[in-house]
Every structure is written in structure tokens, then in C-alpha cells.
Enzyme design. Structure first.
Site, PDB file in Angstrom:
ATOM      1  N   CYS A  51      -0.814   3.913  -6.288  1.00  0.00           N
ATOM      2  CA  CYS A  51      -1.735   3.303  -5.326  1.00  0.00           C
ATOM      3  C   CYS A  51      -1.896   1.878  -5.812  1.00  0.00           C
ATOM      4  CB  CYS A  51      -3.090   4.027  -5.345  1.00  0.00           C
ATOM      5  SG  CYS A  51      -4.386   3.131  -4.450  1.00  0.00           S
ATOM      6  N   CYS A 103       0.872  -1.180   0.000  1.00  0.00           N
ATOM      7  CA  CYS A 103       0.000   0.000   0.000  1.00  0.00           C
ATOM      8  C   CYS A 103       0.907   1.226   0.000  1.00  0.00           C
ATOM      9  CB  CYS A 103      -0.860  -0.028   1.265  1.00  0.00           C
ATOM     10  SG  CYS A 103      -1.808   1.475   1.546  1.00  0.00           S
TER      11      CYS A 103
HETATM   12  N1  DGL Z   1      -4.028   0.623  -1.741  1.00  0.00           N
HETATM   13  C1  DGL Z   1      -3.701   1.797  -1.061  1.00  0.00           C
HETATM   14  C2  DGL Z   1      -2.510   2.537  -1.647  1.00  0.00           C
HETATM   15  O1  DGL Z   1      -1.700   1.941  -2.298  1.00  0.00           O
HETATM   16  C3  DGL Z   1      -4.713   2.667  -0.379  1.00  0.00           C
HETATM   17  C4  DGL Z   1      -6.089   2.830  -0.854  1.00  0.00           C
HETATM   18  C5  DGL Z   1      -6.952   3.466   0.231  1.00  0.00           C
HETATM   19  O2  DGL Z   1      -7.251   2.776   1.194  1.00  0.00           O
HETATM   20  O3  DGL Z   1      -7.285   4.650   0.118  1.00  0.00           O
HETATM   21  O4  DGL Z   1      -2.333   3.692  -1.436  1.00  0.00           O
END
Ligand code: DGL
Length: 265
Positions: free
Chosen positions: A187, A75
Site C-alpha cells: 500500500c 495506489c
Molecule cells: N494508498 C492506497 C494503496 O496503495 C490505498 C489506501 C486506501 O485508500 O485505503 O492501496
């Protein structure tokens, strides 16, 4: 190292599956625990202080429960804010996910690059630093889209995604840099919409860090023992997951679904 010790992937939701995919291709027999903080989802609209406290605390709990050989914060939001905090309190290697600005700068001819992430990620000093080090001669257009995160979740839960919705979520970034020829998917949810993004913006190349992270995981675990065949992966959620997710999880080898703290597990 015990052969059954898992690699633990962590994200707010399904985004980390985009990192798990290439990792499984390199390490097919790796035992996997995929942890999604569904109770804390979404991360992108949360404050730095909240995530810097929440993420390490949860990782400590997960490490105690599953005894991983390595943790991957799959993430960008959690990594750019909480990676150092997590490393300070956990005694197994922690691999983070950072925006792929360096490879994007290597590819771009127009020198206009989009950085598409969450609102929290695109405002991080970490991004300023990567931009200054690797893309000093590029114009960087940063765009945070919580809606795109929701679309990725919906797609994996089996919903049909309208191309117009994907296009509308990204269009403001492209309007702010019409010469853009590369966009960083900063993301981990967004590569899950890679086909839709390509269809909406065919002339802009997408770059993300997943393959590089997979290679890093393989490097850090080289020489370690693995089971002789692929074990069933475990998906663990901090709140009941959205209905309809089972098929997508199974596609990534995650056949067992648990709730964290559920004594029945
Ligand atoms: N998958 C996450 C990222 O790479 C976050 C998405 C979220 O929860 O807003 O930033």
C-alpha cells in the site's frame, strides 16, 4: 511532447507521495500534478465493483483537465483492481503499482513473507498470481490494515504517531508468520511510515515498489522535453484536504492546492 505536459500521480490520499519522491529524484524538472481522491478515501474498504467504476471515470476527468503525458496510479488498491479498466479508456500511458512480491522473494531467507496492504488489495487474484509466479516456495502472510492507512494520513497532516499504534496494526501479521524476514509494503501509504515500522520491527526488511516505478516512468518518458527548471507542482483533491497537509505537500514540491471541478482554478 509539450515540455509543460505534467506527469499525473493518482491515489486515494497521500500514499502516492511515496512514489512521487523517488520520481522527482530521477526527473527533477518534471511538471507534477498529484491528484488525491479525498472524496473517495479510503479505497481499501471499498468493493471491486465500486473502484472499477470510480477510478477510470475520475482519471478520464483528470486527463481532460490536466492533459498529462503519463498517468501513474500510485495506489496498489486502485491498480490491482482498476488498471486494465483505466488503460481501456485513457489514451496516454498508465503506469500501475503492484505489490513488490518478486523482490521480496529474492531477499527472503526464511521464505516467510508478509504482504501488508489494504483489505481490498490483499484479497486480489493479482496477488495470488504474483505469489504463484515469484514466491511459489514461500509462505505468504497477507494482512490488510485500514488503521495504518489512517496513521499515514495523520502523520503527513502533522500528527505525532505513537509507535505502539503502528506496532499493534502490524503485529497480527507477524504473529501469523513468526519466521518472517521480509514484508512487502503493498500500500503506497505504508512507506510513509517506514521509520516507525523499522523501529517497531527492526529484524524485518521492508520492500516496496516505488523506486522501480520511478525507473519505469523515466524509461517511458526518455527523450521527452522538460522545463529547464523544476516547476511548482499542483496538488488536486476531490474534497477539501485535511488541515495541516500543506507542509508535507510542499516537501514534495506541491505548492499549489486545488479542488477538482473548482471553477476558480
Ligand atoms: N494508498 C492506497 C494503496 O496503495 C490505498 C489506501 C486506501 O485508500 O485505503 O492501496
Amino acid at each position: 511532447m509539450n515540455a509543460s505536459a505534467p506527469i499525473l500521480f493518482f491515489d486515494s490520499g497521500v500514499g502516492g507521495l511515496s512514489v512521487l519522491g523517488p520520481t522527482r529524484a530521477l526527473l527533477p524538472n518534471a511538471p507534477i500534478v498529484y491528484a488525491a481522491d479525498s472524496a473517495g478515501f479510503p479505497y481499501g474498504t471499498k468493493s471491486e465493483a465500486e473502484l472499477a467504476e470510480r477510478v477510470p471515470a475520475l482519471l478520464v476527468k483528470l486527463a481532460e483537465r490536466f492533459r498529462p503525458r503519463l498517468i501513474v496510479i500510485a495506489c496498489n488498491t486502485a491498480s490491482t483492481i482498476a488498471l486494465d479498466h483505466a488503460r481501456a479508456v485513457i489514451d496516454v500511458p498508465v503506469v500501475g503499482t503492484v505489490p513488490a512480491i518478486k523482490p521480496a522473494a529474492e531477499l527472503s531467507r526464511s521464505r516467510v513473507i508478509g504482504v501488508l496492504g489494504t483489505e481490498a488489495t490483499v484479497r486480489q487474484p493479482y496477488v495470488d498470481d504474483l505469489a504463484a509466479r515469484f514466491a511459489g516456495d514461500c509462505a505468504l502472510v497477507r494482512h490488510g490494515s485500514p488503521h495504518l492507512v489512517n496513521l499515514a494520513e495523520a502523520k503527513l497532516a502533522g500528527r505525532e504517531i505513537a509507535l505502539d499504534e503502528v506496532r499493534a496494526a502490524i503485529q497480527p501479521m507477524v504473529d501469523a508468520g513468526p519466521e518472517m524476514d521480509v514484508m512487502v509494503l503493498a500500500c503506497t501509504h505504508f512507506p510513509l511510515l517506514g521509520a516507525e515500522i523499522s523501529a517497531a520491527f527492526p529484524s524485518i526488511r521492508q520492500v516496496d515498489g516505488a523506486a522501480g516505478i520511478a525507473r519505469r516512468i523515466a524509461f517511458l518518458t526518455r527523450g521527452q522535453e522538460w522545463p529547464s527548471s523544476p516547476p511548482a507542482g499542483i496538488a488536486v483533491f476531490t474534497a477539501p484536504p485535511p488541515a495541516g497537509l500543506g507542509q508535507a505537500l510542499a516537501h514534495f514540491g506541491l505548492r499549489e492546492i486545488k479542488l477538482l471541478g473548482d471553477e476558480a482554478d
